[in-house]
Motif scaffolding. Sequence first.
Motif, PDB file in Angstrom:
ATOM      1  N   PRO A 133       0.799  -0.740   0.029  1.00 17.62           N
ATOM      2  CA  PRO A 133       0.096   0.056   0.266  1.00 17.62           C
ATOM      3  C   PRO A 133       0.661   1.071   0.147  1.00 17.62           C
ATOM      4  CG  PRO A 133      -0.246  -1.939   1.313  1.00 17.62           C
ATOM      5  CD  PRO A 133       0.794  -2.124   1.456  1.00 17.62           C
ATOM      6  N   THR A 134       0.257   2.721  -0.717  1.00 19.22           N
ATOM      7  CA  THR A 134       0.779   3.616  -0.352  1.00 19.22           C
ATOM      8  C   THR A 134       0.957   4.154   0.450  1.00 19.22           C
ATOM      9  OG1 THR A 134      -0.691   4.340  -2.425  1.00 19.22           O
ATOM     10  CG2 THR A 134       1.561   3.689  -3.077  1.00 19.22           C
ATOM     11  N   ASP A 135       1.488   4.148   2.251  1.00 16.46           N
ATOM     12  CA  ASP A 135       1.073   4.742   2.919  1.00 16.46           C
ATOM     13  C   ASP A 135       2.579   4.956   3.614  1.00 16.46           C
ATOM     14  OD1 ASP A 135       0.978   2.194   4.296  1.00 16.46           O
ATOM     15  OD2 ASP A 135      -0.491   1.500   4.295  1.00 16.46           O
ATOM     16  N   GLY A 136       3.023   5.008   4.533  1.00 12.55           N
ATOM     17  CA  GLY A 136       3.617   5.520   5.729  1.00 12.55           C
ATOM     18  C   GLY A 136       3.788   4.549   5.957  1.00 12.55           C
ATOM     19  N   ASN A 137       3.173   3.155   6.690  1.00 10.00           N
ATOM     20  CA  ASN A 137       3.539   2.121   6.866  1.00 10.00           C
ATOM     21  C   ASN A 137       4.286   0.977   6.436  1.00 10.00           C
ATOM     22  OD1 ASN A 137       2.018   3.176   9.077  1.00 10.00           O
ATOM     23  ND2 ASN A 137       0.315   2.007   9.309  1.00 10.00           N
ATOM     24  N   HIS A 138       4.784   1.291   5.005  1.00  5.87           N
ATOM     25  CA  HIS A 138       5.254   0.765   4.065  1.00  5.87           C
ATOM     26  C   HIS A 138       6.225   1.043   3.306  1.00  5.87           C
ATOM     27  CE1 HIS A 138       1.562  -1.147   4.983  1.00  5.87           C
ATOM     28  NE2 HIS A 138       2.111  -2.700   4.525  1.00  5.87           N
ATOM     29  N   MET A 139       5.941   2.444   3.326  1.00  3.80           N
ATOM     30  CA  MET A 139       7.929   3.167   3.212  1.00  3.80           C
ATOM     31  C   MET A 139       8.968   3.032   3.241  1.00  3.80           C
ATOM     32  SD  MET A 139       6.286   7.279   2.702  1.00  3.80           S
ATOM     33  CE  MET A 139       7.966   7.714   1.811  1.00  3.80           C
ATOM     34  N   GLY A 140      10.029   2.486   2.525  1.00  3.45           N
ATOM     35  CA  GLY A 140      11.233   2.618   2.754  1.00  3.45           C
ATOM     36  C   GLY A 140      11.327   0.896   2.542  1.00  3.45           C
ATOM     37  N   ILE A 141      10.442  -0.063   2.802  1.00  2.00           N
ATOM     38  CA  ILE A 141      10.783  -1.388   3.031  1.00  2.00           C
ATOM     39  C   ILE A 141      10.879  -1.830   1.896  1.00  2.00           C
ATOM     40  CG2 ILE A 141       9.550  -3.134   2.961  1.00  2.00           C
ATOM     41  CD1 ILE A 141       7.323  -2.452   4.537  1.00  2.00           C
ATOM     42  N   SER A 142      10.806  -1.596   0.115  1.00  2.00           N
ATOM     43  CA  SER A 142      12.166  -2.042  -0.879  1.00  2.00           C
ATOM     44  C   SER A 142      11.230  -0.640  -2.045  1.00  2.00           C
ATOM     45  CB  SER A 142      10.778  -3.473  -1.337  1.00  2.00           C
ATOM     46  OG  SER A 142      11.235  -3.741  -2.555  1.00  2.00           O
ATOM     47  N   PRO A 143      12.542  -1.210  -2.313  1.00  2.00           N
ATOM     48  CA  PRO A 143      12.951   0.005  -4.149  1.00  2.00           C
ATOM     49  C   PRO A 143      11.463   0.163  -5.172  1.00  2.00           C
ATOM     50  CG  PRO A 143      14.782  -1.098  -3.473  1.00  2.00           C
ATOM     51  CD  PRO A 143      13.561  -1.461  -3.027  1.00  2.00           C
ATOM     52  N   ILE A 144      10.873  -1.159  -4.640  1.00  2.00           N
ATOM     53  CA  ILE A 144       9.539  -1.064  -5.496  1.00  2.00           C
ATOM     54  C   ILE A 144       8.407  -2.122  -4.767  1.00  2.00           C
ATOM     55  CG2 ILE A 144      11.120  -2.437  -7.524  1.00  2.00           C
ATOM     56  CD1 ILE A 144      10.007  -4.854  -7.318  1.00  2.00           C
ATOM     57  N   ARG A 145       7.238  -2.162  -5.043  1.00  6.04           N
ATOM     58  CA  ARG A 145       6.300  -2.216  -4.987  1.00  6.04           C
ATOM     59  C   ARG A 145       5.859  -3.846  -4.279  1.00  6.04           C
ATOM     60  NH1 ARG A 145       0.693   1.487  -5.993  1.00  6.04           N
ATOM     61  NH2 ARG A 145      -0.057   0.364  -4.421  1.00  6.04           N
ATOM     62  N   ASP A 146       5.788  -4.149  -5.749  1.00  6.21           N
ATOM     63  CA  ASP A 146       6.024  -5.937  -5.749  1.00  6.21           C
ATOM     64  C   ASP A 146       6.583  -6.461  -5.013  1.00  6.21           C
ATOM     65  OD1 ASP A 146       5.024  -6.052  -8.781  1.00  6.21           O
ATOM     66  OD2 ASP A 146       6.147  -4.313  -8.824  1.00  6.21           O
ATOM     67  N   PHE A 147       5.578  -7.383  -4.076  1.00  6.62           N
ATOM     68  CA  PHE A 147       5.757  -8.163  -3.125  1.00  6.62           C
ATOM     69  C   PHE A 147       4.858  -9.675  -2.810  1.00  6.62           C
ATOM     70  CE2 PHE A 147       2.534  -6.045  -0.882  1.00  6.62           C
ATOM     71  CZ  PHE A 147       2.434  -7.297  -0.103  1.00  6.62           C
ATOM     72  N   LEU A 148       5.944 -11.386  -2.716  1.00  8.55           N
ATOM     73  CA  LEU A 148       4.932 -12.321  -2.797  1.00  8.55           C
ATOM     74  C   LEU A 148       4.654 -12.739  -1.336  1.00  8.55           C
ATOM     75  CD1 LEU A 148       6.784 -14.295  -4.380  1.00  8.55           C
ATOM     76  CD2 LEU A 148       5.682 -13.451  -5.213  1.00  8.55           C
ATOM     77  N   VAL A 149       3.110 -12.563  -0.738  1.00  6.97           N
ATOM     78  CA  VAL A 149       2.294 -13.013   0.149  1.00  6.97           C
ATOM     79  C   VAL A 149       2.341 -14.518   0.214  1.00  6.97           C
ATOM     80  CG1 VAL A 149       0.275 -12.834   1.407  1.00  6.97           C
ATOM     81  CG2 VAL A 149       0.815 -10.861  -0.060  1.00  6.97           C
ATOM     82  N   MET A 150       2.736 -15.267   1.488  1.00  5.60           N
ATOM     83  CA  MET A 150       2.672 -16.307   1.683  1.00  5.60           C
ATOM     84  C   MET A 150       1.601 -17.103   2.010  1.00  5.60           C
ATOM     85  SD  MET A 150       6.304 -17.630   2.729  1.00  5.60           S
ATOM     86  CE  MET A 150       6.612 -15.643   4.020  1.00  5.60           C
TER      87      MET A 150
END
Length: 232
Positions: A133-150
Amino acid sequence: MGELQLTREMKRNFILLLLPVLLFVAVSRVRVEAAADGKLESIGAFADPGASDALKKVLDQKGWRVSLADGAYCDIWLRSTMPAGKIDQSGAVYTSLGESVLIGVITFAKATTDFRGQSIKPGSYTLRHALHPTDGNHMGISPIRDFLVMLPVAVDQNPDQQFKFEELTTTSRKVTGTNHPGVLSLVQVDAAPAAPKLESNEVNHLIFSAGVKGATGATMPIGFVVKGRAEQ
């Protein structure tokens, strides 16, 4: 005597010139060996008894085992053909993957942690595509927004099922036992490797990358962190 002295001086100078080269080779070798954090080898088809036949059917019949110094770490099976999809959102890199689409399965041989540092038990998990999500809680986690959910394979029986983001992340909490889903970080891969490979990046994340056949028959690159956590 003069000729002998000249010969000795020439040998000494040659050795002095050669030393930096030998030192460079030795240091380079150490760096290469230090970077070889894992080993990748091919394995057979996914056969977890808790998985549905439908799930097993969409996976490639060849998997890949990641082994570390202390033995097998995880096994990976990618989907044999990725279904057509499209994402048109800022910060997304895997724009030809639909949201929540199944991309494969991972089986951890031992307890580990996800990209957030949360504990993950040994077992098999489906991997589904999502965007931070484009919110403050996820900024800087990764250079891209894509990730994998298990998701546990026992609760993700239909490979073609589509999840809404909230449903996907809520179901994934069964993996971590926390209020957060279990996640692995996708990374940008410029070109599909000729064969699946394993390598470390500059922050010591161990990355698996491969080429996957898309719905049109073209090969698309994909890569994700199998071991390592976000810097913050």
